[in-house]
Design a protein around this motif. Structure first.
Motif, PDB file in Angstrom:
ATOM      1  N   PRO A   3       0.904  -1.230   0.073  1.00 13.91           N
ATOM      2  CA  PRO A   3       0.029   0.036   0.075  1.00 13.91           C
ATOM      3  C   PRO A   3       0.896   1.353   0.140  1.00 13.91           C
ATOM      4  O   PRO A   3       1.990   1.168   0.431  1.00 13.91           O
ATOM      5  CB  PRO A   3      -0.800  -0.015   1.402  1.00 13.91           C
ATOM      6  N   ASP A   4       0.363   2.317  -0.336  1.00 11.56           N
ATOM      7  CA  ASP A   4       0.874   3.621  -0.515  1.00 11.56           C
ATOM      8  C   ASP A   4       1.303   3.949   0.944  1.00 11.56           C
ATOM      9  O   ASP A   4       2.528   4.433   1.173  1.00 11.56           O
ATOM     10  CB  ASP A   4      -0.030   4.746  -0.937  1.00 11.56           C
ATOM     11  N   ASP A   9      -5.453   4.334   4.605  1.00 10.77           N
ATOM     12  CA  ASP A   9      -6.271   5.139   3.504  1.00 10.77           C
ATOM     13  C   ASP A   9      -6.224   6.507   3.899  1.00 10.77           C
ATOM     14  O   ASP A   9      -5.808   6.911   4.976  1.00 10.77           O
ATOM     15  CB  ASP A   9      -7.607   4.378   3.111  1.00 10.77           C
ATOM     16  N   LEU A  10      -6.695   7.172   2.988  1.00 12.21           N
ATOM     17  CA  LEU A  10      -6.924   8.945   3.108  1.00 12.21           C
ATOM     18  C   LEU A  10      -7.381   9.133   4.298  1.00 12.21           C
ATOM     19  O   LEU A  10      -7.192  10.376   4.843  1.00 12.21           O
ATOM     20  CB  LEU A  10      -7.628   9.377   1.995  1.00 12.21           C
ATOM     21  N   PHE A  11      -8.322   8.536   5.109  1.00 13.27           N
ATOM     22  CA  PHE A  11      -8.986   8.817   5.983  1.00 13.27           C
ATOM     23  C   PHE A  11      -8.688   7.993   7.458  1.00 13.27           C
ATOM     24  O   PHE A  11      -9.214   7.977   8.324  1.00 13.27           O
ATOM     25  CB  PHE A  11     -10.474   8.647   5.979  1.00 13.27           C
ATOM     26  N   ASN A  70      -8.298   4.680   7.683  1.00 12.36           N
ATOM     27  CA  ASN A  70      -8.793   3.602   7.578  1.00 12.36           C
ATOM     28  C   ASN A  70      -7.844   2.458   7.314  1.00 12.36           C
ATOM     29  O   ASN A  70      -7.022   2.826   6.428  1.00 12.36           O
ATOM     30  CB  ASN A  70     -10.038   3.378   6.988  1.00 12.36           C
ATOM     31  N   PRO A  71      -7.863   1.117   7.439  1.00 13.00           N
ATOM     32  CA  PRO A  71      -7.024   0.054   7.127  1.00 13.00           C
ATOM     33  C   PRO A  71      -6.885   0.285   5.590  1.00 13.00           C
ATOM     34  O   PRO A  71      -7.967   0.216   4.796  1.00 13.00           O
ATOM     35  CB  PRO A  71      -7.599  -1.096   7.505  1.00 13.00           C
ATOM     36  N   ARG A 106      -6.301  -0.872   1.510  1.00 16.41           N
ATOM     37  CA  ARG A 106      -6.992  -1.791   0.730  1.00 16.41           C
ATOM     38  C   ARG A 106      -5.990  -2.985   0.463  1.00 16.41           C
ATOM     39  O   ARG A 106      -4.887  -2.749   0.862  1.00 16.41           O
ATOM     40  CB  ARG A 106      -7.275  -1.255  -0.685  1.00 16.41           C
ATOM     41  N   PRO A 107      -6.445  -4.010  -0.089  1.00 17.00           N
ATOM     42  CA  PRO A 107      -5.432  -5.236  -0.324  1.00 17.00           C
ATOM     43  C   PRO A 107      -4.084  -4.837  -1.061  1.00 17.00           C
ATOM     44  O   PRO A 107      -4.279  -4.023  -2.004  1.00 17.00           O
ATOM     45  CB  PRO A 107      -6.169  -6.428  -1.174  1.00 17.00           C
ATOM     46  N   MET A 143      -1.793  -5.099  -4.076  1.00 17.36           N
ATOM     47  CA  MET A 143      -2.174  -5.176  -5.710  1.00 17.36           C
ATOM     48  C   MET A 143      -1.154  -6.132  -6.168  1.00 17.36           C
ATOM     49  O   MET A 143       0.008  -5.985  -6.069  1.00 17.36           O
ATOM     50  CB  MET A 143      -1.828  -3.679  -6.136  1.00 17.36           C
ATOM     51  N   ASP A 182     -17.741  -1.285  -0.084  1.00 18.64           N
ATOM     52  CA  ASP A 182     -16.344  -0.667   0.493  1.00 18.64           C
ATOM     53  C   ASP A 182     -16.559   0.257   1.556  1.00 18.64           C
ATOM     54  O   ASP A 182     -17.414   0.996   1.739  1.00 18.64           O
ATOM     55  CB  ASP A 182     -15.866  -0.072  -0.658  1.00 18.64           C
ATOM     56  N   MET A 183     -15.587  -0.203   2.645  1.00 13.55           N
ATOM     57  CA  MET A 183     -15.621   0.666   3.770  1.00 13.55           C
ATOM     58  C   MET A 183     -14.407   1.662   3.726  1.00 13.55           C
ATOM     59  O   MET A 183     -14.266   2.523   4.497  1.00 13.55           O
ATOM     60  CB  MET A 183     -15.563  -0.157   4.968  1.00 13.55           C
ATOM     61  N   SER A 184     -13.699   1.485   2.984  1.00 13.81           N
ATOM     62  CA  SER A 184     -12.273   2.463   2.881  1.00 13.81           C
ATOM     63  C   SER A 184     -12.397   3.622   2.251  1.00 13.81           C
ATOM     64  O   SER A 184     -13.334   3.757   1.337  1.00 13.81           O
ATOM     65  CB  SER A 184     -11.057   1.612   2.298  1.00 13.81           C
ATOM     66  N   ASN A 185     -11.733   4.312   2.347  1.00 13.39           N
ATOM     67  CA  ASN A 185     -11.628   6.022   1.894  1.00 13.39           C
ATOM     68  C   ASN A 185     -13.076   6.636   2.160  1.00 13.39           C
ATOM     69  O   ASN A 185     -13.646   7.273   1.347  1.00 13.39           O
ATOM     70  CB  ASN A 185     -11.177   5.916   0.434  1.00 13.39           C
ATOM     71  N   ILE A 186     -13.598   6.263   3.217  1.00  7.88           N
ATOM     72  CA  ILE A 186     -15.092   7.115   3.641  1.00  7.88           C
ATOM     73  C   ILE A 186     -14.516   7.976   4.816  1.00  7.88           C
ATOM     74  O   ILE A 186     -14.174   7.335   5.814  1.00  7.88           O
ATOM     75  CB  ILE A 186     -16.093   5.726   4.081  1.00  7.88           C
ATOM     76  N   ALA A 187     -14.938   9.097   4.806  1.00  9.96           N
ATOM     77  CA  ALA A 187     -14.599  10.241   5.797  1.00  9.96           C
ATOM     78  C   ALA A 187     -15.266   9.569   6.932  1.00  9.96           C
ATOM     79  O   ALA A 187     -16.593   9.061   7.158  1.00  9.96           O
ATOM     80  CB  ALA A 187     -15.085  11.500   5.677  1.00  9.96           C
ATOM     81  N   ARG A 227     -15.031   6.908   9.379  1.00 10.77           N
ATOM     82  CA  ARG A 227     -15.886   5.512   9.131  1.00 10.77           C
ATOM     83  C   ARG A 227     -16.309   5.175  10.766  1.00 10.77           C
ATOM     84  O   ARG A 227     -16.972   4.520  10.532  1.00 10.77           O
ATOM     85  CB  ARG A 227     -14.490   4.577   8.895  1.00 10.77           C
ATOM     86  N   SER A 233     -11.409  -3.151  -8.057  1.00 14.76           N
ATOM     87  CA  SER A 233     -10.225  -4.121  -7.884  1.00 14.76           C
ATOM     88  C   SER A 233     -10.985  -5.567  -7.657  1.00 14.76           C
ATOM     89  O   SER A 233     -12.029  -5.569  -6.794  1.00 14.76           O
ATOM     90  CB  SER A 233      -9.480  -3.729  -6.526  1.00 14.76           C
ATOM     91  N   GLN A 260      -3.018   2.324  -4.222  1.00 11.82           N
ATOM     92  CA  GLN A 260      -3.971   1.786  -3.279  1.00 11.82           C
ATOM     93  C   GLN A 260      -5.133   2.776  -2.765  1.00 11.82           C
ATOM     94  O   GLN A 260      -6.126   2.496  -2.702  1.00 11.82           O
ATOM     95  CB  GLN A 260      -3.053   1.501  -1.954  1.00 11.82           C
ATOM     96  N   THR A 261      -4.723   4.066  -2.676  1.00  7.66           N
ATOM     97  CA  THR A 261      -5.669   5.087  -2.311  1.00  7.66           C
ATOM     98  C   THR A 261      -6.295   5.725  -3.525  1.00  7.66           C
ATOM     99  O   THR A 261      -5.903   6.926  -3.831  1.00  7.66           O
ATOM    100  CB  THR A 261      -5.053   6.144  -1.250  1.00  7.66           C
TER     101      THR A 261
END
Lengths: 262, 262
Positions: A188-189, A193-195, A197-198, A200-201, A203, B118-123, B125, B163, B219-220
């Motif tokens: 992962p980067d 993630d941006l917020f 949260n864990p 993503r898988p 790649m 999807d639960m990621s990248n949601i402000a 969470r 993905s 990833q993000t």
């Protein structure tokens, strides 16, 4: 690694490859003739077919003696019994037969059809030649990588690519069968993630690159068998191996039943 | 179509997308600000997440009442029962449960994990929001395509990407869930290969392009959710539909047994 632009170029003018050909020399010379200097960080995607040909992984069908099992498979699929013998020789197991398609687990663990044995783009098919996958595609990729570094000083990554199908979608796509200098999975980067949260898988970066290159290779990969990717974000890895990417597959308890119900 | 070079560019500066946002306007304006003119033949790959958000496909978990089956699935996987309810609502069938992973056939036919929820990248969470796939991703792609044509005059193709994993290989890769203006499969370059032998199989071009774009999205995907591909060989198709790409999947005879052996 973050990039905003990446380019892929099919090297024009790669000659038809013969057994014994020096692929790193041919790739380097072709790029030079194209006034395209290979550079650190480039990812060179090479079609399996020319790697196999250069390594002499070509079998004349006339010399193959089919077993009873190969003859059963031939009857079931309408294919040449000698070709079916190569499917059996090259695979750990047959997991399904669907019309002419024989789904196999290749001896190196790749799930696909026909154990990677290819009859297309072989001169004078009437004489019956088949191309097998390289004996050790990671070693093939390493040799190309080292050869390019010796000749140009550039540290590149190399992916040997082939076409695979999916059980869920029609058509084939490019995928990696041998890798050198590039990690099979991309981290992962960041940790989250941006917020926060864990992430993503992970790649499957090497298959994504092989798919991208496949777009330019087209159907007749022998015509455009080498694609150079530039600006691709990836993690360098001196111990790369495609085996690390493969999900272990359950082998059937016994040989696939070639004549179900009989 | 033959090309030797193709480029992919992630548009910098796409803002965080909110429900009701006009994606074609945002994409067009972002490209303009980047001094990058969208052109005929470009392929615009848009991450599903921002398409879903713009279309308001966001669900607050607090409003979801889990059924007994969702609670069983939650117990089995250690996931929130309300999230499991969304998996059930969004899928035709559950085909496997493996640890925390729930393998589903989405109501639109996509085989993957968690029905695309999807639960990621949601402000925030912690407040519990989930993003569902667009109701009709082909229609989403068409709307973006038409909106870009209205604003720029350029006839582009659009792929809405997500993905997916593979049963055979680790990690995830980009794949198409909605398409507009591009044929799902690419025909062979010609009737036969270089030597007149039958051509290789059709290529799943739209997934190959989505995988290529995924390399830049990282990833993000919320940070780089729009990638423009240029120089990509593809066949234009005004009646494109991702449904044509999907191999029909057998549905289980009955509901997946959430408590095997009990």
């Amino acid at each position: 690694v973050t990039t905003w632009d990446m380019t892929f170029r099919a090297l024009p003018g790669i000659p038809l490859i013969q057994p014994g050909d020096d692929l790193p020399a041919i790739i380097t010379d072709t790029a030079k003739a194209d006034e395209f200097a290979l550079a650190d960080g480039d990812v060179i995607v090479v079609a399996q077919k020319i790697v196999s040909k250069a390594e002499g992984r070509v079998v004349q069908l006339a010399g193959v003696v089919p077993t009873a099992r190969a003859r059963e498979l031939a009857k079931r699929t309408g294919r040449d019994p000698r070709l079916c013998q190569l499917y059996l020789d090259e695979s750990q197991a047959i997991t399904n037969v669907n019309g002419r398609h024989v789904v196999t687990i290749h001896r190196l663990g790749f799930v696909g059809t026909g154990a990677g044995v290819d009859m297309s783009n072989i001169a004078d098919r009437a004489d019956g030649y088949a191309v097998l996958l390289p004996a050790d595609p990671d070693a093939s990729a390493r040799a190309i990588r080292n050869g390019i570094r010796d000749r140009t000083g550039a540290t590149v990554a190399v992916i040997v690519s082939d076409s695979f199908g999916s059980p869920f979608r029609e058509g084939a796509f490019g995928a990696a069968i041998g890798i050198a200098g590039i990690r099979h999975l991309e981290e992962p980067d960041g940790e989250a993630d941006l917020f926060g949260n864990p992430s993503r898988p992970l790649m499957n970066r090497v298959d994504e690159i092989a798919s991208a290159a496949s777009i330019l290779m087209g159907q007749t990969a022998a015509a455009r068998p080498v694609v150079v990717g530039r600006g691709i974000p990836y993690t360098a890895d001196e111990n790369a191996s495609i085996a690390k990417l493969l999900t272990p597959q359950p082998l059937p308890d016994r040989d696939y039943d070639l004549i179900p119900g009989i």
